[in-house]
Design an enzyme around this catalytic site. Structure first.
Site: not given
Ligand code: SAM
Length: 218
Positions: A68
């Protein structure tokens, strides 16, 4: 991979500038700014891209996902009002950068990621940096009932709605921060559990997240 964990004057200087930039963009919480100033964001990047690590941008981490934008991480962290010892559920571990910020703020973190490749990478990287949250691989849209209730819940992917099941996993007085909208843009939403049955909801600024995929999501 030990070579990656070098935090020299160039990266430390870039991090200080990032903190100043976030301040100028409206982040006020000194604890959050201090945490951003401590966590070496370049450790989450391949060395080829270290020059991108302290720009205020999201960046691809593989498997169609992103680390992010620092502003977004700071914004969500500020809304959580973390106190030392808070039990926090993070849904969407991704790179683990946000996890480290939560831990620097004094939280005990349970974090869940649905993509196995990303999960397998992050469970190596974070302990190598000295951060040891409790990791889970699976669908976080249902929360993690086994460790509920939580003081705070943060969702780092865009949801179509606020999953009811997450609200039930908050303590009274607990806070949920979640981006809600369509696949293109979402509004940051804060929900405070004020009693067994009542919740206060505040709708804030617009962001763009990757989708939350799962049983209570897309
Ligand atoms: N804050 C994190 C970082 O700085 O790296 C960013 C995370 S990224 C924007 C969002 C993450 O949520 C992704 O890795 C995606 O695979 C995960 N994700 C999406 N749906 C999800 C779910 N139902 N349960 C767990 N993780 C999920």
């Amino acid at each position: 991979m030990a070579y990656k964990f070098v935090d020299n004057y160039r990266e430390r200087g870039a991090r200080k500038k990032l903190v100043e930039l976030l301040k100028s963009r409206g982040i006020e919480d000194e604890n959050v700014l201090t945490a951003i100033g401590k966590v070496p964001r370049h450790f989450f990047f391949d060395e080829t891209f270290w020059n991108q690590a302290y720009k205020d941008i999201a960046f691809p981490i593989g498997d169609g996902q992103t680390i992010s934008q620092p502003y977004t991480v700071a914004y969500q962290s500020e809304l959580l009002h973390i106190k030392k010892g808070d039990k926090v559920l993070e849904i969407g571990t991704g790179s683990g950068y946000q996890t480290c910020i939560l831990m620097e703020l004094g939280a005990t973190v349970f974090t869940i990621e649905r993509q196995e490749n990303i999960y397998n990478r992050t469970i190596q990287v974070l302990p190598g940096m000295g951060y040891r949250p409790t990791f889970y691989c699976g669908d976080g849209s249902k929360g993690i009932a086994a460790h509920a209730p939580y003081d705070k819940i943060i969702v780092t992917a865009g949801a179509p709605l606020v999953p009811e099941i997450l609200l039930k996993q908050l303590k009274i007085g607990g806070i949920l921060v979640i981006p809600v909208g369509d696949e293109k843009t979402q509004k940051m939403v804060t929900v405070i559990r004020v009693s067994e049955t009542d919740y206060d909801k505040i709708v804030l600024d617009t962001f763009r997240f990757v989708p939350l995929v799962g049983d209570q999501a897309w």
